[in-house]
Write a protein that holds these residues in place. Structure first.
Motif, short mmCIF file in Angstrom:
data_model
loop_
_atom_site.label_atom_id
_atom_site.label_comp_id
_atom_site.label_asym_id
_atom_site.label_seq_id
_atom_site.Cartn_x
_atom_site.Cartn_y
_atom_site.Cartn_z
N ASP A 92 -20.75 40.04 -18.44
CA ASP A 92 -20.14 39.31 -19.55
C ASP A 92 -20.86 39.53 -20.88
O ASP A 92 -20.62 38.81 -21.84
N ASP A 93 -21.71 40.54 -20.96
CA ASP A 93 -22.47 40.78 -22.19
C ASP A 93 -21.57 41.08 -23.38
O ASP A 93 -21.96 40.85 -24.52
N GLU A 94 -20.39 41.62 -23.14
CA GLU A 94 -19.48 41.93 -24.24
C GLU A 94 -18.72 40.71 -24.72
O GLU A 94 -18.00 40.78 -25.71
N HIS A 95 -18.88 39.59 -24.05
CA HIS A 95 -18.10 38.39 -24.36
C HIS A 95 -18.92 37.25 -24.94
O HIS A 95 -18.39 36.17 -25.18
N TYR A 96 -20.19 37.48 -25.15
CA TYR A 96 -21.05 36.43 -25.70
C TYR A 96 -22.07 37.06 -26.64
O TYR A 96 -22.61 38.13 -26.34
N ALA A 97 -22.33 36.39 -27.75
CA ALA A 97 -23.37 36.85 -28.67
C ALA A 97 -23.99 35.65 -29.36
O ALA A 97 -23.30 34.67 -29.67
N GLY A 98 -25.25 35.75 -29.59
CA GLY A 98 -25.96 34.71 -30.32
C GLY A 98 -26.88 35.35 -31.34
O GLY A 98 -27.34 36.49 -31.16
N CYS A 99 -27.14 34.61 -32.41
CA CYS A 99 -28.06 35.10 -33.44
C CYS A 99 -28.51 33.90 -34.26
O CYS A 99 -27.99 32.80 -34.11
N GLY A 100 -29.44 34.14 -35.14
CA GLY A 100 -29.89 33.09 -36.04
C GLY A 100 -28.81 32.79 -37.07
O GLY A 100 -28.00 33.66 -37.42
N LEU A 101 -28.81 31.57 -37.56
CA LEU A 101 -27.82 31.18 -38.56
C LEU A 101 -27.94 32.04 -39.81
O LEU A 101 -26.94 32.43 -40.40
N ASP A 102 -29.16 32.36 -40.20
CA ASP A 102 -29.37 33.20 -41.38
C ASP A 102 -28.82 34.61 -41.17
O ASP A 102 -28.29 35.22 -42.10
N ASP A 103 -28.91 35.13 -39.94
CA ASP A 103 -28.34 36.45 -39.65
C ASP A 103 -26.83 36.43 -39.78
O ASP A 103 -26.23 37.35 -40.34
N LEU A 104 -26.20 35.38 -39.26
CA LEU A 104 -24.74 35.28 -39.36
C LEU A 104 -24.31 35.11 -40.81
O LEU A 104 -23.31 35.69 -41.24
N ALA A 105 -25.07 34.37 -41.59
CA ALA A 105 -24.75 34.20 -43.02
C ALA A 105 -24.80 35.54 -43.73
O ALA A 105 -23.92 35.86 -44.55
N ARG A 106 -25.79 36.36 -43.39
CA ARG A 106 -25.90 37.70 -44.00
C ARG A 106 -24.70 38.56 -43.61
O ARG A 106 -24.09 39.24 -44.44
N VAL A 107 -24.30 38.51 -42.34
CA VAL A 107 -23.15 39.28 -41.86
C VAL A 107 -21.88 38.83 -42.58
O VAL A 107 -21.09 39.66 -43.05
N LEU A 108 -21.67 37.51 -42.68
CA LEU A 108 -20.47 37.00 -43.34
C LEU A 108 -20.42 37.38 -44.82
O LEU A 108 -19.36 37.72 -45.34
N SER A 109 -21.55 37.33 -45.48
CA SER A 109 -21.60 37.72 -46.90
C SER A 109 -21.25 39.20 -47.06
O SER A 109 -20.49 39.58 -47.97
N GLN A 110 -21.81 40.03 -46.19
CA GLN A 110 -21.51 41.46 -46.26
C GLN A 110 -20.06 41.74 -45.89
O GLN A 110 -19.42 42.63 -46.47
N TRP A 111 -19.50 40.98 -44.94
CA TRP A 111 -18.10 41.11 -44.55
C TRP A 111 -17.20 40.77 -45.75
O TRP A 111 -16.22 41.47 -46.02
N GLN A 112 -17.54 39.67 -46.44
CA GLN A 112 -16.77 39.28 -47.63
C GLN A 112 -16.77 40.40 -48.66
O GLN A 112 -15.74 40.74 -49.23
N GLU A 113 -17.94 40.93 -48.91
CA GLU A 113 -18.08 42.00 -49.91
C GLU A 113 -17.26 43.23 -49.50
O GLU A 113 -16.54 43.81 -50.31
N PHE A 114 -17.37 43.61 -48.23
CA PHE A 114 -16.62 44.77 -47.72
C PHE A 114 -15.12 44.56 -47.83
O PHE A 114 -14.39 45.42 -48.29
N CYS A 115 -14.64 43.38 -47.42
CA CYS A 115 -13.20 43.13 -47.42
C CYS A 115 -12.63 42.94 -48.82
O CYS A 115 -11.44 43.18 -49.03
N SER A 116 -13.44 42.54 -49.76
CA SER A 116 -12.94 42.34 -51.12
C SER A 116 -12.90 43.64 -51.93
O SER A 116 -12.24 43.70 -52.96
N ASN A 117 -13.58 44.67 -51.45
CA ASN A 117 -13.55 45.97 -52.12
C ASN A 117 -12.36 46.77 -51.62
O ASN A 117 -12.26 47.10 -50.45
#
Length: 118
Positions: A92-117
């Motif tokens: 089930d490794d492909e069905h679960y992921a965990g990370c630090g809240l700060d890591d997810l915030a960084r990912v979301l910020s970069q996702w926003q930037e990518f999708c808005s370009n």
């Protein structure tokens, strides 16, 4: 946690994550719009400030749990109730992921930037 953002042949935004975090790529691709990313970043600020103890949200294919320190994404496919023979286990490794809240915030910020370009 390694990841990349790209556009498919139809121009749709896609995310791909390294082994152990694959579900995050699927979640971003399928469920996280610019507005959703902004909403989640606002929730994370509340969590970090201590005004919100935790946050849970269910999406079409997975669920998200945020605490002050951690983020967990688990696919609904993990919610099976079948017994296996002794010594057997589900992969089930492909069905679960965990990370630090700060890591997810960084990912979301970069996702926003990518999708808005465009």
């Amino acid at each position: 946690m390694e990841f990349e953002f790209f556009r498919d042949l139809n121009g749709h935004h896609r995310a791909r994550f390294s082994m152990g975090h694959e579900v995050m790529g699927q979640w971003l691709t399928d469920d996280v719009s610019l507005a959703e990313a902004a909403d989640l970043l606002a929730v994370m600020e509340q969590l970090e400030a201590g005004t919100l103890p935790e946050f849970k949200k269910s999406y079409a294919e997975c669920s998200l749990l945020l605490t002050k320190e951690e983020a967990e994404i688990s696919a609904h496919a993990l919610l099976f109730d079948t017994e296996l023979e002794d010594g057997m286990a589900y992969y089930d490794d492909e069905h679960y992921a965990g990370c630090g809240l700060d890591d997810l915030a960084r990912v979301l910020s970069q996702w926003q930037e990518f999708c808005s370009n465009q």
